[in-house]
Design an enzyme around this catalytic site. Sequence first.
Site, PDB file in Angstrom:
ATOM      1  N   GLU A  80      14.162  11.836  35.804  1.00 34.03           N
ATOM      2  CA  GLU A  80      15.029  12.972  34.792  1.00 34.03           C
ATOM      3  C   GLU A  80      15.148  14.564  35.166  1.00 34.03           C
ATOM      4  O   GLU A  80      16.280  14.925  36.770  1.00 34.03           O
ATOM      5  CB  GLU A  80      15.407  12.633  33.736  1.00 34.03           C
ATOM      6  CG  GLU A  80      15.547  11.078  33.101  1.00 34.03           C
ATOM      7  CD  GLU A  80      14.409  10.403  32.728  1.00 34.03           C
ATOM      8  OE1 GLU A  80      13.970  10.270  31.754  1.00 34.03           O
ATOM      9  OE2 GLU A  80      14.114  10.680  33.353  1.00 34.03           O
ATOM     10  N   CYS A 109      11.817  15.776  29.106  1.00 37.38           N
ATOM     11  CA  CYS A 109      13.221  15.244  29.785  1.00 37.38           C
ATOM     12  C   CYS A 109      13.978  15.722  28.967  1.00 37.38           C
ATOM     13  O   CYS A 109      15.261  15.951  29.230  1.00 37.38           O
ATOM     14  CB  CYS A 109      13.606  14.379  30.333  1.00 37.38           C
ATOM     15  SG  CYS A 109      12.137  13.947  31.573  1.00 37.38           S
TER      16      CYS A 109
END
Length: 148
Positions: A80, A109
Site C-alpha cells: 500500500e 498503511c
Amino acid sequence: MPRPSWEEYFMEITKIVAKRSTCLRRKVGAIIVKDKRILATGYNGAPAGLKHCEEVGCIRKENQIPSGERHELCRGLHAEQNAIIQAALHGISIKDSTLYCTNSPCVICAKMIINAGIKEVIYEEGYDDPLAMEMLKEAGIKVKRFKK
C-alpha cells in the site's frame, strides 16, 4: 468462463502485482483505482536501489519479530505504501480512489490511506490489526473484504 466483475478483475491484478514482491515472509500486492482505471501499483519490498531481502536475508526473521509487530524493523515497504508513493512520485492524485490489496492494511498503511484521500479499501486476506480497521472506520473509509 464468465467475464469477471470489476472487483474480481482488480483483485486478480493485485495477485499478479504481489508476484513482484521480494519479501521472504509474505507476498503482498496493491493497486489504486479510480473510475475503473489503475492509477498506481505497489508490492512489498526494499526501497528502489537497495538490496532485497532475498539477497541479504530477513531482519524480522533473524530477530524473531512476530508478524504485525515492530513494522519499522524491516527493509521493506508495504504494498500500500509503495502504491501511494508511486502515485506521488508521478504526480497522480489518488483522492477519492479505491485501494485493492491482497491483505488488509496495517495501522501505518491505514494512516497513509486516510491522509491520501482514498475513499475505499477492498482486500482479500485478513491481517490482525484492529487499530487499523478502527481508524479507517473512524475516517469514514469504506472497507470491504473481497469474497469470490
